[in-house]
Design a protein around this motif. Sequence first.
Motif, PDB file in Angstrom:
ATOM      1  N   SER A   2       0.837  -1.197   0.000  1.00 43.04           N
ATOM      2  CA  SER A   2       0.000   0.000   0.000  1.00 43.04           C
ATOM      3  C   SER A   2       0.878   1.256   0.000  1.00 43.04           C
ATOM      4  CB  SER A   2      -0.912   0.017   1.220  1.00 43.04           C
ATOM      5  OG  SER A   2      -0.150   0.301   2.382  1.00 43.04           O
ATOM      6  N   PRO A   3       0.336   2.372  -0.512  1.00 38.28           N
ATOM      7  CA  PRO A   3       1.121   3.627  -0.505  1.00 38.28           C
ATOM      8  C   PRO A   3       1.539   4.045   0.898  1.00 38.28           C
ATOM      9  CG  PRO A   3      -0.806   3.847  -1.913  1.00 38.28           C
ATOM     10  CD  PRO A   3      -0.930   2.529  -1.215  1.00 38.28           C
ATOM     11  N   LEU A   4       0.675   3.825   1.893  1.00 37.83           N
ATOM     12  CA  LEU A   4       1.018   4.187   3.259  1.00 37.83           C
ATOM     13  C   LEU A   4       2.183   3.335   3.754  1.00 37.83           C
ATOM     14  CD1 LEU A   4       0.440   5.864   5.755  1.00 37.83           C
ATOM     15  CD2 LEU A   4      -1.305   4.198   6.398  1.00 37.83           C
ATOM     16  N   ARG A   5       2.161   2.042   3.452  1.00 42.66           N
ATOM     17  CA  ARG A   5       3.252   1.141   3.869  1.00 42.66           C
ATOM     18  C   ARG A   5       4.561   1.540   3.177  1.00 42.66           C
ATOM     19  NH1 ARG A   5       5.615  -0.718   7.642  1.00 42.66           N
ATOM     20  NH2 ARG A   5       7.032  -2.374   7.166  1.00 42.66           N
ATOM     21  N   LYS A   6       4.483   1.904   1.894  1.00 44.07           N
ATOM     22  CA  LYS A   6       5.680   2.342   1.171  1.00 44.07           C
ATOM     23  C   LYS A   6       6.280   3.583   1.819  1.00 44.07           C
ATOM     24  CE  LYS A   6       4.428   0.592  -3.392  1.00 44.07           C
ATOM     25  NZ  LYS A   6       4.016   0.955  -4.747  1.00 44.07           N
ATOM     26  N   MET A   7       5.410   4.512   2.237  1.00 45.69           N
ATOM     27  CA  MET A   7       5.881   5.735   2.884  1.00 45.69           C
ATOM     28  C   MET A   7       6.555   5.399   4.211  1.00 45.69           C
ATOM     29  SD  MET A   7       3.955   9.310   3.890  1.00 45.69           S
ATOM     30  CE  MET A   7       2.534   8.784   3.067  1.00 45.69           C
ATOM     31  N   LYS A   8       5.987   4.462   4.967  1.00 45.13           N
ATOM     32  CA  LYS A   8       6.592   4.062   6.230  1.00 45.13           C
ATOM     33  C   LYS A   8       7.979   3.467   6.005  1.00 45.13           C
ATOM     34  CE  LYS A   8       2.394   3.102   8.886  1.00 45.13           C
ATOM     35  NZ  LYS A   8       1.629   2.071   9.594  1.00 45.13           N
ATOM     36  N   VAL A   9       8.125   2.660   4.964  1.00 42.66           N
ATOM     37  CA  VAL A   9       9.428   2.060   4.646  1.00 42.66           C
ATOM     38  C   VAL A   9      10.427   3.151   4.274  1.00 42.66           C
ATOM     39  CG1 VAL A   9      10.646   0.575   2.998  1.00 42.66           C
ATOM     40  CG2 VAL A   9       8.465  -0.170   3.975  1.00 42.66           C
ATOM     41  N   GLU A  10      10.011   4.113   3.450  1.00 40.55           N
ATOM     42  CA  GLU A  10      10.913   5.212   3.056  1.00 40.55           C
ATOM     43  C   GLU A  10      11.355   6.027   4.262  1.00 40.55           C
ATOM     44  OE1 GLU A  10       9.345   7.627  -0.045  1.00 40.55           O
ATOM     45  OE2 GLU A  10       8.934   5.908  -1.322  1.00 40.55           O
ATOM     46  N   ILE A  11      10.404   6.350   5.177  1.00 39.01           N
ATOM     47  CA  ILE A  11      10.750   7.127   6.371  1.00 39.01           C
ATOM     48  C   ILE A  11      11.702   6.334   7.253  1.00 39.01           C
ATOM     49  CG2 ILE A  11       9.828   8.139   8.493  1.00 39.01           C
ATOM     50  CD1 ILE A  11       7.332   8.907   6.875  1.00 39.01           C
ATOM     51  N   ALA A  12      11.473   5.038   7.387  1.00 38.07           N
ATOM     52  CA  ALA A  12      12.366   4.198   8.192  1.00 38.07           C
ATOM     53  C   ALA A  12      13.765   4.162   7.594  1.00 38.07           C
ATOM     54  CB  ALA A  12      11.788   2.788   8.310  1.00 38.07           C
ATOM     55  N   GLU A  13      13.879   4.158   6.269  1.00 38.08           N
ATOM     56  CA  GLU A  13      15.188   4.173   5.610  1.00 38.08           C
ATOM     57  C   GLU A  13      15.921   5.491   5.852  1.00 38.08           C
ATOM     58  OE1 GLU A  13      17.031   1.803   4.000  1.00 38.08           O
ATOM     59  OE2 GLU A  13      15.485   0.473   4.795  1.00 38.08           O
ATOM     60  N   LEU A  14      15.196   6.600   5.863  1.00 37.29           N
ATOM     61  CA  LEU A  14      15.815   7.896   6.131  1.00 37.29           C
ATOM     62  C   LEU A  14      16.458   7.920   7.512  1.00 37.29           C
ATOM     63  CD1 LEU A  14      13.176  10.424   4.762  1.00 37.29           C
ATOM     64  CD2 LEU A  14      15.440   9.968   3.823  1.00 37.29           C
ATOM     65  N   ALA A  15      15.852   7.235   8.454  1.00 37.84           N
ATOM     66  CA  ALA A  15      16.375   7.218   9.821  1.00 37.84           C
ATOM     67  C   ALA A  15      17.697   6.477   9.921  1.00 37.84           C
ATOM     68  CB  ALA A  15      15.341   6.594  10.758  1.00 37.84           C
ATOM     69  N   LYS A  16      18.094   5.756   8.878  1.00 41.34           N
ATOM     70  CA  LYS A  16      19.365   5.031   8.879  1.00 41.34           C
ATOM     71  C   LYS A  16      20.489   5.849   8.239  1.00 41.34           C
ATOM     72  CE  LYS A  16      16.905   0.685   8.631  1.00 41.34           C
ATOM     73  NZ  LYS A  16      16.486  -0.404   7.757  1.00 41.34           N
ATOM     74  N   ASN A  17      20.183   7.084   7.864  1.00 45.24           N
ATOM     75  CA  ASN A  17      21.170   7.961   7.224  1.00 45.24           C
ATOM     76  C   ASN A  17      21.983   8.663   8.312  1.00 45.24           C
ATOM     77  OD1 ASN A  17      22.503  10.130   6.091  1.00 45.24           O
ATOM     78  ND2 ASN A  17      20.735  10.948   5.027  1.00 45.24           N
ATOM     79  N   GLY A  51      -4.040   6.643   7.417  1.00 47.03           N
ATOM     80  CA  GLY A  51      -4.625   7.555   6.451  1.00 47.03           C
ATOM     81  C   GLY A  51      -5.346   8.731   7.082  1.00 47.03           C
ATOM     82  N   GLU A  52      -6.041   8.497   8.177  1.00 51.99           N
ATOM     83  CA  GLU A  52      -6.781   9.561   8.861  1.00 51.99           C
ATOM     84  C   GLU A  52      -5.818  10.626   9.413  1.00 51.99           C
ATOM     85  OE1 GLU A  52      -9.429   9.938  12.895  1.00 51.99           O
ATOM     86  OE2 GLU A  52      -9.715   8.148  11.666  1.00 51.99           O
ATOM     87  N   LEU A  53      -4.729  10.175  10.007  1.00 56.04           N
ATOM     88  CA  LEU A  53      -3.738  11.102  10.554  1.00 56.04           C
ATOM     89  C   LEU A  53      -3.069  11.914   9.438  1.00 56.04           C
ATOM     90  CD1 LEU A  53      -2.424  11.966  13.226  1.00 56.04           C
ATOM     91  CD2 LEU A  53      -0.688  10.226  12.821  1.00 56.04           C
ATOM     92  N   LEU A  54      -2.773  11.258   8.306  1.00 55.20           N
ATOM     93  CA  LEU A  54      -2.180  11.973   7.170  1.00 55.20           C
ATOM     94  C   LEU A  54      -3.136  13.010   6.601  1.00 55.20           C
ATOM     95  CD1 LEU A  54      -0.360   9.112   5.247  1.00 55.20           C
ATOM     96  CD2 LEU A  54       0.685  11.028   6.441  1.00 55.20           C
ATOM     97  N   GLU A  55      -4.405  12.659   6.515  1.00 55.96           N
ATOM     98  CA  GLU A  55      -5.400  13.602   6.001  1.00 55.96           C
ATOM     99  C   GLU A  55      -5.530  14.816   6.922  1.00 55.96           C
ATOM    100  OE1 GLU A  55     -10.109  13.658   4.807  1.00 55.96           O
ATOM    101  OE2 GLU A  55      -9.011  11.776   4.672  1.00 55.96           O
ATOM    102  N   GLU A  56      -5.505  14.567   8.230  1.00 56.68           N
ATOM    103  CA  GLU A  56      -5.571  15.659   9.198  1.00 56.68           C
ATOM    104  C   GLU A  56      -4.344  16.577   9.063  1.00 56.68           C
ATOM    105  OE1 GLU A  56      -5.105  16.041  13.990  1.00 56.68           O
ATOM    106  OE2 GLU A  56      -6.371  14.407  13.251  1.00 56.68           O
ATOM    107  N   PHE A  57      -3.170  15.974   8.895  1.00 53.35           N
ATOM    108  CA  PHE A  57      -1.945  16.753   8.725  1.00 53.35           C
ATOM    109  C   PHE A  57      -2.016  17.621   7.471  1.00 53.35           C
ATOM    110  CE2 PHE A  57       2.264  17.339   6.890  1.00 53.35           C
ATOM    111  CZ  PHE A  57       2.946  17.906   7.959  1.00 53.35           C
ATOM    112  N   MET A  58      -2.470  17.031   6.379  1.00 52.80           N
ATOM    113  CA  MET A  58      -2.566  17.780   5.121  1.00 52.80           C
ATOM    114  C   MET A  58      -3.559  18.931   5.244  1.00 52.80           C
ATOM    115  SD  MET A  58      -2.210  14.893   2.170  1.00 52.80           S
ATOM    116  CE  MET A  58      -2.404  16.103   0.890  1.00 52.80           C
TER     117      MET A  58
END
Length: 171
Positions: A2-17, A51-58
């Motif tokens: 899912s797009p949300l899962r992909k975003m979580k994976v990308e954010i987790a990868e950034l934390a390894k930088n 998704g609800e939290l992302l929509e609220e943030f946007m």
Amino acid sequence: MSPLRKMKVEIAELAKNPMGLLMEAVHTAAYSGALANPLYAHESALDRLNGELLEEFMTENFTVARMVLAASGVEHEELLQVAEPLTSDLPNVPRQVEPKSQYTGGDFLQHTGGDFLQHTGGEATHFALAFEVPGWNNEKEAVIATVLQMLMGGGGSFSAGGPGKGMHSWL
């Protein structure tokens, strides 16, 4: 996936930088207030992301008052004709007062242990040394600080080649 899962994976990868985490640690140690807030989401926060939290943030943050539109070589009226239809469905709320930050100085130490070694393929120590430059808007002091920064091995925020193009010392 899912797009949300992909975003979580990308954010987790950034934390390894390591350089990204180092710059975040510098801000956390150096400031109190808004500039001390983390740029990377902590892994525990990723589990609460939905998704609800992302929509609220946007809804709260993707507003006309928080948007910058820059153009070159186009007449103002022509730019408005293009931009207004694109922004007509965005919330038009008053701009909030920006939170203040205060330089406090400090230090930050984190032992990353074995997890970091697995990602980098070796043992390394990363450190940053930062100073407040009160006269950054003073040309003479800005030049002095920039030369000192380059002599010390570069940096991420300002260097020859522009922001983010810093040289790094392998001392």
